[in-house]
Design an enzyme around this catalytic site. Structure first.
Site, mmCIF file in Angstrom:
data_model
loop_
_atom_site.group_PDB
_atom_site.id
_atom_site.type_symbol
_atom_site.label_atom_id
_atom_site.label_comp_id
_atom_site.label_asym_id
_atom_site.label_seq_id
_atom_site.Cartn_x
_atom_site.Cartn_y
_atom_site.Cartn_z
ATOM 1 N N HIS A 1 47.335 38.037 41.395
ATOM 2 C CA HIS A 1 46.440 39.192 41.433
ATOM 3 C C HIS A 1 45.402 39.102 42.553
ATOM 4 C CE1 HIS A 1 44.581 42.773 39.765
ATOM 5 N NE2 HIS A 1 43.396 42.169 39.787
ATOM 6 N N SER B 1 42.771 46.662 42.874
ATOM 7 C CA SER B 1 42.588 46.497 41.439
ATOM 8 C C SER B 1 41.741 47.644 40.871
ATOM 9 C CB SER B 1 41.960 45.132 41.160
ATOM 10 O OG SER B 1 41.916 44.871 39.774
ATOM 11 N N ASP C 1 51.943 38.881 39.066
ATOM 12 C CA ASP C 1 50.567 39.245 38.723
ATOM 13 C C ASP C 1 50.405 39.171 37.199
ATOM 14 O OD1 ASP C 1 48.074 40.435 38.336
ATOM 15 O OD2 ASP C 1 48.333 41.792 40.028
#
Length: 417
Positions: free
Chosen positions: A246, A152, A217
């Site tokens: 996610h 991320s 996601d």
């Protein structure tokens, strides 16, 4: 103005856990340990774990966990995602260390966990640079034995460091972002106040890149991972986890299975293979071909130029693409397709028919007969052709011509001949 907007964007981009899930304390023997009241972390009893405090160039002290694996050949530098710290990731680190058979270094950004300072884009860049320098100096890890892992927000500092290391072994992008602004809105341009402009840095990475992303996601759209994979210079087979979100990709069996295969293939890459790929990516093979063509055109013309068969035989000199010469007489071998032989200026020159360049041999004794189209026998007075001594062709007694049409021979002698 751009810097103010960038600081404002950073304020809304980073969400460190508050309070931190662990604390760092020093034991009587001087060793650092991490303790937590909410979730037990067996760090004090783990001899394979080092808890480190690393100084960055921006004046912050960040916490790092280094987990050893005695069977490891590579080291994984893990940059975690947002809203997490090392206390929450310790169990995952242990599983990755064992299953991937790697040494693992994880760290908290400035302002995360027990690290000092405030989280910002520039601080995260300084954090990962300080951790990499620690791996080099304290543990002797070179970039050839290092794999960067970014999840991320962690994809930002990961690609920042990867773009500076040309001999890096590999990169893993887990739910990565194209840029901070593109997470909020689907734009196809980059503004000055955008943060983590991975869309510009992915093209500078010269090692294999594995992209892992969930198709469902809802925080960072799957298009971010797909875009980074398409723009990578050396993309590895991606992993699109169907139904993955996610923050839950680690629970899918395909995650660890695909990651293990990637690590194993990175272990098998030799230094020679990596250098070859780097040369190809830099375009050195094109320059090499150009120099070969120049050598073929000029050095052969000056020193090694020899006549060749223009129809069917191509040059094949190992240095300059010219045919090799004969070791005995400096003449090149004949063409295997048309039996054409260039003349040797020293010792092996054979005459040829001036009209059709025909030089066959006698089927009985290797003696060359006449050319059936343009070369006919004549008398000694008109350039007669001598007989073959091995196959004893009949000839004129006086002038040794067959048949003799000159004035030196009578009709009887022609009959006797």
């Amino acid at each position: 103005m751009g810097c103010m907007v960038s600081r404002l964007a950073a304020k809304f981009a980073f969400f460190p856990p508050s309070p931190a899930t662990y604390q760092v304390k020093k034991r009587d023997d001087g060793r650092l340990v991490a303790v937590s009241s909410s979730m037990p972390i067996p760090l004090a009893d783990d001899s394979s774990l080092d808890v480190l405090l690393i100084d960055t160039k921006r004046g912050n002290k960040i916490v790092a966990f280094y987990l050893r694996n005695p069977y490891a050949r590579l080291t994984l530098l893990y940059s975690h995602g947002n809203a997490a710290d090392l206390g929450q990731l310790y169990d995952l680190f242990v599983q990755l260390k064992v299953n991937l058979r790697v040494n693992l270094m994880g760290y908290d950004y400035s302002g995360y966990g027990a690290s000092t300072g405030k989280p910002s884009e520039s601080n995260t860049y300084a954090d990962i640079e300080a951790v990499y320098e620690c791996l080099e100096t304290e543990y002797g890890v070179s970039q050839e034995d290092l794999i960067l892992y970014g999840q991320s927000v962690g994809s930002g500092p990961t690609l920042h460091l990867a773009a500076q290391l040309p001999r890096l072994r590999g990169v893993v992008l887990h739910s990565a972002i194209l840029s901070g602004l593109r997470v909020l809105c689907h734009v196809k341009f980059t503004l000055c106040f955008d943060i983590y402009k991975n869309v510009n840095k992915i093209r500078k990475v010269k090692c294999p890149v594995l992209v892992i992303h969930g198709t469902e996601d809802d925080v960072v759209n799957w298009l971010h991972g797909n875009g980074l994979w398409k723009m990578a210079r050396e993309p590895y087979e991606p992993l699109w986890i169907k139904g993955g979100g996610h923050c839950n990709l680690e629970i899918y069996p395909d995650y660890i299975r695909h990651l293990c295969r990637f690590i194993q293939e990175m272990e098998s890459i030799t230094t020679a293979t990596r250098l070859k790929k780097i040369r190809e990516s830099l375009g050195l093979h094109k320059r090499s071909n150009t120099s070969t063509a120049i050598s073929t055109k000029w050095c052969c013309r000056i020193k090694l130029r020899r006549p060749k068969c223009p129809a069917c035989w191509k040059p094949s000199c190992p240095k300059c693409c010219c045919r090799p010469k004969c070791p005995k007489c400096c003449s090149r071998p004949k063409c295997p397709k048309c039996c054409w032989q260039p003349k040797c200026p020293k010792c092996c020159w054979r005459p040829k028919c001036p009209k059709c360049c025909w030089r066959p041999k006698c089927p009985k004794c290797c003696w060359r007969p006449k050319c059936p189209e343009c070369w006919k026998p004549k008398c000694t007075k008109c350039f007669w052709r001598p007989k073959c001594l091995e196959c004893s062709r009949p000839s004129c007694i006086k002038c040794f011509s067959w048949p003799c049409f000159g004035a030196c021979c009578g009709s009887d002698e022609k009959q006797n001949g």
